[in-house]
Design a protein around this motif. Structure first.
Motif, short mmCIF file in Angstrom:
data_model
loop_
_atom_site.label_atom_id
_atom_site.label_comp_id
_atom_site.label_asym_id
_atom_site.label_seq_id
_atom_site.Cartn_x
_atom_site.Cartn_y
_atom_site.Cartn_z
N ILE A 148 -4.83 30.38 64.74
CA ILE A 148 -6.08 30.52 65.51
C ILE A 148 -7.27 30.18 64.62
O ILE A 148 -8.17 29.42 65.03
N ALA A 149 -7.30 30.72 63.42
CA ALA A 149 -8.42 30.46 62.50
C ALA A 149 -8.51 28.98 62.15
O ALA A 149 -9.61 28.41 62.11
N ALA A 150 -7.37 28.35 61.89
CA ALA A 150 -7.38 26.93 61.54
C ALA A 150 -7.95 26.09 62.68
O ALA A 150 -8.74 25.17 62.45
N LYS A 151 -7.58 26.42 63.91
CA LYS A 151 -8.08 25.66 65.06
C LYS A 151 -9.58 25.91 65.27
O LYS A 151 -10.34 24.98 65.58
N LEU A 152 -10.01 27.15 65.09
CA LEU A 152 -11.45 27.45 65.22
C LEU A 152 -12.25 26.64 64.20
O LEU A 152 -13.29 26.06 64.53
N LYS A 153 -11.74 26.58 62.97
CA LYS A 153 -12.42 25.79 61.93
C LYS A 153 -12.43 24.31 62.31
O LYS A 153 -13.45 23.63 62.17
N GLU A 154 -11.30 23.81 62.80
CA GLU A 154 -11.20 22.41 63.21
C GLU A 154 -12.22 22.10 64.31
O GLU A 154 -12.78 21.00 64.35
N LEU A 155 -12.47 23.07 65.17
CA LEU A 155 -13.42 22.88 66.28
C LEU A 155 -14.87 23.09 65.85
O LEU A 155 -15.78 22.98 66.67
N GLY A 156 -15.08 23.42 64.58
CA GLY A 156 -16.43 23.52 64.05
C GLY A 156 -17.00 24.92 63.90
O GLY A 156 -18.16 25.07 63.52
N ALA A 157 -16.22 25.93 64.18
CA ALA A 157 -16.72 27.30 64.03
C ALA A 157 -16.71 27.70 62.55
O ALA A 157 -15.80 27.35 61.80
N ASP A 158 -17.74 28.43 62.15
CA ASP A 158 -17.80 29.05 60.82
C ASP A 158 -16.88 30.27 60.91
O ASP A 158 -17.28 31.31 61.43
N THR A 159 -15.65 30.13 60.42
CA THR A 159 -14.59 31.09 60.71
C THR A 159 -14.21 31.93 59.50
O THR A 159 -13.98 31.40 58.41
N LYS A 160 -14.12 33.23 59.73
CA LYS A 160 -13.65 34.16 58.71
C LYS A 160 -12.31 34.73 59.17
O LYS A 160 -12.20 35.22 60.29
N LYS A 207 0.09 27.71 71.72
CA LYS A 207 -0.70 28.64 72.54
C LYS A 207 -1.80 29.30 71.71
O LYS A 207 -2.87 29.61 72.23
N CYS A 208 -1.55 29.51 70.42
CA CYS A 208 -2.59 30.04 69.52
C CYS A 208 -3.77 29.07 69.45
O CYS A 208 -4.93 29.47 69.49
N ARG A 209 -3.45 27.78 69.35
CA ARG A 209 -4.51 26.77 69.30
C ARG A 209 -5.28 26.73 70.63
O ARG A 209 -6.50 26.60 70.64
N GLU A 210 -4.56 26.89 71.74
CA GLU A 210 -5.22 26.94 73.05
C GLU A 210 -6.13 28.16 73.15
O GLU A 210 -7.22 28.08 73.73
N LEU A 211 -5.70 29.29 72.61
CA LEU A 211 -6.52 30.49 72.61
C LEU A 211 -7.83 30.22 71.86
O LEU A 211 -8.91 30.61 72.32
N ALA A 212 -7.74 29.56 70.72
CA ALA A 212 -8.95 29.22 69.95
C ALA A 212 -9.88 28.33 70.77
O ALA A 212 -11.10 28.52 70.77
N GLU A 213 -9.31 27.38 71.49
CA GLU A 213 -10.13 26.48 72.33
C GLU A 213 -10.82 27.27 73.43
O GLU A 213 -11.99 27.03 73.74
N LYS A 214 -10.13 28.23 74.03
CA LYS A 214 -10.73 29.07 75.09
C LYS A 214 -11.90 29.88 74.51
O LYS A 214 -12.91 30.07 75.18
#
Length: 139
Positions: free
Chosen positions: A21-33, A129-136
């Motif tokens: 989830i964190a990796a996908k959020l970062k990939e989508l441009g979020a400043d992720t912790k 599905k984890c990556r989809e959750l990050a996208e949502k």
């Protein structure tokens, strides 16, 4: 956009979900912790606009009691205005703890964007599905 992925994992299964989830959020441009709940602060939840909380099923279909439950209880009031997703793994029963957790969130005024469970160690489908959750969360 600031995001926090805060999780507890006993066997590494929920941690694998958190990492994805964190990796996908970062990939989508979020400043992720990405932080385990044992090291999480209230600010990790407070400062995030997007929040993914992960905890596996424990005991009789409940949240982990020593670290995750106290942390979750401490942030309930400060995450009501945030986009929140919940996730975790299970190895027995039907995954009822997630339904109970979603209901607890709703009763506390927390709007859950998505809830995701994975059986045992997350396979390729569960990680997708984890990556989809990050996208949502990002939408």
């Amino acid at each position: 956009m600031k995001a926090s992925v805060i999780y507890w994992s006993g066997t590494g299964n929920t941690e694998a979900m958190a990492n994805e989830i964190a990796a996908k959020l970062k990939e989508l441009g979020a400043d992720t912790k990405l932080v385990s709940v044992e090291e999480a602060s209230l600010d990790d939840a407070k400062e995030a606009e997007l929040l993914a909380l992960g905890c596996p099923a424990m005991g009789a279909e409940e949240l982990e009691e020593d670290y995750f439950r106290p942390y979750f209880d401490s942030i309930k009031d400060i995450i009501k205005d945030k986009k929140v997703a919940i996730f975790g793994s299970y190895e027995w029963n039907s995954g009822e703890w997630m339904d109970l957790w979603k209901n607890e969130c709703a009763d506390s005024g927390i709007s859950v964007v998505d809830a995701l469970i994975a059986y045992d160690h997350p396979d390729a489908e569960a990680l997708a599905k984890c990556r989809e959750l990050a996208e949502k969360l990002m939408n």
